[in-house]
Design a protein around this motif. Structure first.
Motif, PDB file in Angstrom:
ATOM      1  N   ARG A 138      42.324  35.900  42.807  1.00 25.84           N
ATOM      2  CA  ARG A 138      42.434  36.518  41.480  1.00 25.84           C
ATOM      3  C   ARG A 138      43.846  36.318  40.922  1.00 25.84           C
ATOM      4  O   ARG A 138      44.028  35.889  39.789  1.00 25.84           O
ATOM      5  CB  ARG A 138      42.099  38.005  41.584  1.00 25.84           C
ATOM      6  CG  ARG A 138      41.849  38.657  40.233  1.00 25.84           C
ATOM      7  CD  ARG A 138      41.688  40.147  40.401  1.00 25.84           C
ATOM      8  NE  ARG A 138      42.838  40.701  41.130  1.00 25.84           N
ATOM      9  CZ  ARG A 138      42.771  41.758  41.932  1.00 25.84           C
ATOM     10  NH1 ARG A 138      41.620  42.357  42.142  1.00 25.84           N
ATOM     11  NH2 ARG A 138      43.850  42.208  42.529  1.00 25.84           N
ATOM     12  N   ASP A 139      44.855  36.598  41.762  1.00 22.90           N
ATOM     13  CA  ASP A 139      46.239  36.414  41.309  1.00 22.90           C
ATOM     14  C   ASP A 139      46.508  34.959  40.941  1.00 22.90           C
ATOM     15  O   ASP A 139      47.200  34.673  39.953  1.00 22.90           O
ATOM     16  CB  ASP A 139      47.214  36.858  42.408  1.00 22.90           C
ATOM     17  CG  ASP A 139      47.267  38.372  42.537  1.00 22.90           C
ATOM     18  OD1 ASP A 139      46.651  39.047  41.672  1.00 22.90           O
ATOM     19  OD2 ASP A 139      47.895  38.883  43.487  1.00 22.90           O
ATOM     20  N   HIS A 152      51.013  38.767  49.333  1.00 26.36           N
ATOM     21  CA  HIS A 152      49.898  38.705  50.284  1.00 26.36           C
ATOM     22  C   HIS A 152      50.408  38.222  51.626  1.00 26.36           C
ATOM     23  O   HIS A 152      50.209  37.061  51.999  1.00 26.36           O
ATOM     24  CB  HIS A 152      48.803  37.761  49.761  1.00 26.36           C
ATOM     25  CG  HIS A 152      48.351  38.107  48.382  1.00 26.36           C
ATOM     26  ND1 HIS A 152      47.566  39.200  48.112  1.00 26.36           N
ATOM     27  CD2 HIS A 152      48.603  37.527  47.187  1.00 26.36           C
ATOM     28  CE1 HIS A 152      47.338  39.259  46.816  1.00 26.36           C
ATOM     29  NE2 HIS A 152      47.957  38.268  46.221  1.00 26.36           N
ATOM     30  N   PHE A 173      39.423  40.584  51.587  1.00 30.11           N
ATOM     31  CA  PHE A 173      40.163  41.032  50.396  1.00 30.11           C
ATOM     32  C   PHE A 173      41.428  40.218  50.179  1.00 30.11           C
ATOM     33  O   PHE A 173      41.841  40.000  49.048  1.00 30.11           O
ATOM     34  CB  PHE A 173      40.465  42.527  50.493  1.00 30.11           C
ATOM     35  CG  PHE A 173      39.220  43.329  50.315  1.00 30.11           C
ATOM     36  CD1 PHE A 173      38.564  43.331  49.086  1.00 30.11           C
ATOM     37  CD2 PHE A 173      38.672  44.042  51.370  1.00 30.11           C
ATOM     38  CE1 PHE A 173      37.397  44.047  48.911  1.00 30.11           C
ATOM     39  CE2 PHE A 173      37.500  44.752  51.203  1.00 30.11           C
ATOM     40  CZ  PHE A 173      36.863  44.763  49.969  1.00 30.11           C
ATOM     41  N   LEU A 174      42.007  39.737  51.285  1.00 30.94           N
ATOM     42  CA  LEU A 174      43.172  38.866  51.169  1.00 30.94           C
ATOM     43  C   LEU A 174      42.805  37.650  50.317  1.00 30.94           C
ATOM     44  O   LEU A 174      43.507  37.301  49.364  1.00 30.94           O
ATOM     45  CB  LEU A 174      43.628  38.434  52.571  1.00 30.94           C
ATOM     46  CG  LEU A 174      44.735  37.383  52.608  1.00 30.94           C
ATOM     47  CD1 LEU A 174      46.039  37.974  52.094  1.00 30.94           C
ATOM     48  CD2 LEU A 174      44.921  36.838  54.023  1.00 30.94           C
ATOM     49  N   ARG A 209      38.107  30.507  42.074  1.00 31.04           N
ATOM     50  CA  ARG A 209      37.909  31.692  41.242  1.00 31.04           C
ATOM     51  C   ARG A 209      37.274  31.297  39.903  1.00 31.04           C
ATOM     52  O   ARG A 209      36.327  31.929  39.440  1.00 31.04           O
ATOM     53  CB  ARG A 209      39.262  32.370  41.015  1.00 31.04           C
ATOM     54  CG  ARG A 209      39.245  33.484  40.002  1.00 31.04           C
ATOM     55  CD  ARG A 209      38.797  34.765  40.635  1.00 31.04           C
ATOM     56  NE  ARG A 209      38.814  35.861  39.676  1.00 31.04           N
ATOM     57  CZ  ARG A 209      38.360  37.075  39.949  1.00 31.04           C
ATOM     58  NH1 ARG A 209      37.853  37.324  41.139  1.00 31.04           N
ATOM     59  NH2 ARG A 209      38.394  38.009  39.038  1.00 31.04           N
ATOM     60  N   ILE A 223      40.131  37.209  48.311  1.00 33.75           N
ATOM     61  CA  ILE A 223      39.680  37.531  46.955  1.00 33.75           C
ATOM     62  C   ILE A 223      40.864  37.895  46.056  1.00 33.75           C
ATOM     63  O   ILE A 223      40.988  37.412  44.926  1.00 33.75           O
ATOM     64  CB  ILE A 223      38.650  38.678  47.009  1.00 33.75           C
ATOM     65  CG1 ILE A 223      37.342  38.124  47.553  1.00 33.75           C
ATOM     66  CG2 ILE A 223      38.444  39.284  45.621  1.00 33.75           C
ATOM     67  CD1 ILE A 223      36.224  39.127  47.591  1.00 33.75           C
ATOM     68  N   LYS A 224      41.778  38.724  46.584  1.00 30.23           N
ATOM     69  CA  LYS A 224      42.913  39.152  45.757  1.00 30.23           C
ATOM     70  C   LYS A 224      43.844  37.983  45.444  1.00 30.23           C
ATOM     71  O   LYS A 224      44.339  37.848  44.336  1.00 30.23           O
ATOM     72  CB  LYS A 224      43.690  40.267  46.470  1.00 30.23           C
ATOM     73  CG  LYS A 224      42.987  41.612  46.380  1.00 30.23           C
ATOM     74  CD  LYS A 224      43.784  42.646  47.162  1.00 30.23           C
ATOM     75  CE  LYS A 224      43.062  43.977  47.205  1.00 30.23           C
ATOM     76  NZ  LYS A 224      43.573  44.812  48.297  1.00 30.23           N
ATOM     77  N   THR A 225      44.067  37.121  46.473  1.00 27.43           N
ATOM     78  CA  THR A 225      44.925  35.963  46.238  1.00 27.43           C
ATOM     79  C   THR A 225      44.299  35.047  45.188  1.00 27.43           C
ATOM     80  O   THR A 225      44.995  34.528  44.301  1.00 27.43           O
ATOM     81  CB  THR A 225      45.152  35.183  47.551  1.00 27.43           C
ATOM     82  OG1 THR A 225      45.455  36.104  48.583  1.00 27.43           O
ATOM     83  CG2 THR A 225      46.266  34.187  47.402  1.00 27.43           C
TER      84      THR A 225
END
Lengths: 269, 393
Positions: free
Chosen positions: B100-101, B120, B93-94, B72, B96-98
């Motif tokens: 980001r978090d 997630h 999205f899994l 990231r 990308i979101k992970t």
């Protein structure tokens, strides 16, 4: 004997039909492009020059034409600068691996154009040249240089090399010999090769569609995007102009080749 | 020495501007560095662990969170997410979101397992880990297998992809089939024309030859566009068919396999005529005359005497037409229908639209291999043909 005559009549009649199949489409769009209507239809409702006027009035057509001329001219120049010396080297030099050289140079001719386009796009992106006109110029040079090479090599095959030795014995340096002896003799082929190189670049659309956007759009690229939407009669008029341009340039090549043949026969021993 | 130096700039130019870019692109078909270089700690932590042994260990998940945070920060999380998503659809999205978090420190508590799987739950999925483990090393056979409608089975063997995802063998077969039909049509249609050009009086011969050559130097795009105009519903062909009463109403001619054949034959025919004429010019006319005067029917004489002599020309012309047809892109795209697309269209599609460079490169490798194999076949056939033809000269 009668059967032979009939066969020969049939052969010429068939040839006429096939030639018509090849050529009539190129001609039939001439009346269609002169339509006064808003869409391409046959028969045309009436005749006018409005779609040719449209080409002049729409700045996008004009700027894409200018782009094409610039790209094709510079590619042609580069093709000649690279191709003519290489042709002399290949025709007169004695070195191993000539066939390898021919294979390397001919590669752009046979490679599927999409692969060339995608590869060029990824390569020029990696060196930061996308969106620059140079990317397209360099790629087109690679596509056009084989034709310059083969045309010039062919004319050098019939070249009397004693002329070069004569020039050298009279004290001419290699540059003088090239510009005053070799170049005038092979000029018709060089110009033919250059014209063909120009046509190749000027007509090329696939690599152009991978490498150019917006401002740098070439004429074929502009036609290509126009066709995918809906075909306006303006596209037919560009097509007519492009066919006309090819005809003029080819007639020029025919004339040059006739001239070249006469020149060679005059100097032949 | 000087002569050799004259060739060097051109060879260097082609190597740098043409061969190197193509080689570099083709290498993407086996390249896996975008995955392996983005998950170094994860792969190290995985070691011998297999998804079949149960849920991923804490060390693996901690390493994953670290790698995703780094990705990231480096801006490569999007590419990574896309590549993992190619292998297991629905995971973009899994990832990308992970990532980001992870980058924003929301997954910093240890043990990370509960927090990660709560936020997630997708990371508990064994199928995802199977794909990730398979994608470790710097090289992958994923794209090359995919371009042949194959994939790795969970056990590691090679299996066919489900029928609804099988796409490329069909496209490949279609590409070869269309090229073959076009080649045969060009050869059959050209023979009488080439014969006419060779046997016509010199002036007519030149005129006919020029008429064949002329389209070769008009833009391929223009000739293709012209066919759209000519074959469209209110175009001249339909107008003529309706006017002569052959048709009650206009026919759909364009965007069909028929229009594709018409356009490709018109575009490629001159190349065939060119190589036929160059061989026919060297065949003396008295062989045919001799056969006929000895009483052979014309067809027999042609088949037994003329055909073998001009076979090298037919093969050379077919090789050129076939190889060019294989790589066609503009013409199928513009005058063919959706079910007439050839391999080149897929290569363009996967680079332009889905940015799946690996698959585009694998399809390119495939296309180039077919091209080389067919060129080799034609070349071998010609070498065999040459001996009888030359023996008679």
């Amino acid at each position: 004997m009668k059967a032979a005559t009939m066969r020969s009549v049939a052969m010429y009649a068939y040839s006429g039909i096939l030639l018509a199949f090849i050529l009539v489409p190129l001609l039939i769009i001439v009346p269609m492009s002169l339509t006064s209507g808003n869409s391409l239809a046959f028969p045309t409702p009436g005749y006018s020059l409005r779609w040719y006027q449209e080409l002049i009035d729409d700045p996008r057509w004009f700027s894409s034409f200018v782009n094409s001329v610039v790209v094709a001219s510079v590619s042609t120049l580069l093709s000649c600068l690279l191709g003519i010396p290489a042709a002399i080297g290949l025709a007169w030099g004695r070195f191993p691996g000539k066939r390898v050289v021919y294979a390397i140079v001919a590669a752009p001719l046979v490679a599927p154009i999409v692969i060339v386009g995608v590869a060029a796009f990824s390569f020029f992106a990696s060196i930061g040249l996308t969106g620059s006109r140079w990317a397209l110029i360099l790629a087109h040079t690679a596509l056009a240089v084989p034709i310059v090479l083969t045309t010039v090599t062919a004319s050098l095959a019939g070249f009397d090399r004693t002329l070069v030795r004569a020039a050298a014995s009279l004290g001419a340096g290699s540059a003088t010999t090239f510009f005053r002896v070799i170049l005038p003799m092979i000029a018709p082929s060089v110009i033919s090769g250059a014209i063909m190189a120009f046509i190749i670049s000027f007509d090329e659309v696939v690599v152009a569609s991978f490498l150019t956007t917006g401002e740098q759009r070439t004429l074929p690229r502009m036609i290509f995007s126009g066709v995918r939407e809906s075909i306006s009669p303006a596209i037919a008029s560009v097509a007519v102009l492009l066919v006309l341009l090819s005809a003029i340039l080819l007639a020029l090549i025919g004339w040059l080749q006739g001239r070249g043949a006469r020149m060679r026969s005059r100097t032949a021993p | 020495m000087l002569m050799t130096l004259l060739v060097v700039p051109l060879v260097l130019f082609i190597l740098v501007i043409f061969l190197w870019p193509v080689a570099r692109f083709l290498a993407l078909s086996v390249d896996n560095s975008d995955i392996s270089s983005n998950l170094p700690q994860t792969f190290a932590a995985i070691g011998d662990w297999q998804p079949s042994q149960g849920p991923p260990p804490e060390a693996v998940l901690a390493a994953l969170v670290g790698d995703l945070a780094n990705a990231r920060h480096a801006g490569s999380d999007g590419v990574l997410a896309q590549l993992i998503n190619q292998r297991l659809v629905g995971t973009r999205f899994l990832v990308i979101k992970t990532a980001r978090d992870a980058a924003e420190g929301r997954l910093d508590e240890r043990p990370v397992k509960d927090a990660l799987l709560a936020a997630h739950p997708g990371w508990a999925e064994p199928a995802l880990w199977t794909e990730i483990i398979r994608a470790r090393g710097p090289l992958t056979d994923y794209y090359l297998l995919g371009s042949l409608d194959l994939q790795r089975s969970p056990a590691g063997g090679v299996e066919a992809v489900p029928a609804d995802r099988a796409l490329f063998l069909n496209a490949l077969g279609r590409t070869v089939w269309i090229s073959f039909i076009v080649t045969v049509l060009c050869a059959v249609l050209s023979l009488p024309l080439a014969q006419a050009i060779v046997s016509a009086p010199p002036r007519w011969s030149r005129v006919m030859f020029a008429m064949v050559l002329f389209p070769l130097w008009t833009s391929l795009l223009v000739r293709t566009v012209i066919w759209i105009i000519v074959l469209q519903k209110n175009g001249p062909v339909n107008a003529a068919l309706v006017a002569t009463g052959l048709l009650g109403e206009p026919l759909t001619l364009i965007y069909t396999r028929f229009s594709l054949y018409v356009a490709m034959v018109q575009v490629l025919l001159p190349l065939m005529v060119l190589s036929l004429v160059s061989v026919m010019r060297r065949v003396p006319t008295n062989y045919m005359k001799a056969a006929l005067s000895l009483g052979a029917p014309w067809l027999t004489a042609w088949r037994r005497v003329q055909l073998p002599l001009i076979m090298p020309g037919i093969l050379a012309g077919s090789a050129i037409v076939f190889v060019f047809a294989l790589g066609y892109y503009i013409t199928p795209m513009l005058v063919g229908g959706p079910t007439d697309q050839m391999i080149s269209s897929y290569i363009a599609f996967y680079t332009n639209t889905t940015l799946n460079w690996g698959l585009a490169a694998a399809l390119s490798v495939q296309l180039l291999l077919i091209l080389m194999v067919s060129a080799l076949l034609f070349w071998t056939a010609r070498a065999f043909m040459r001996s009888p033809a030359e023996a008679t000269q």
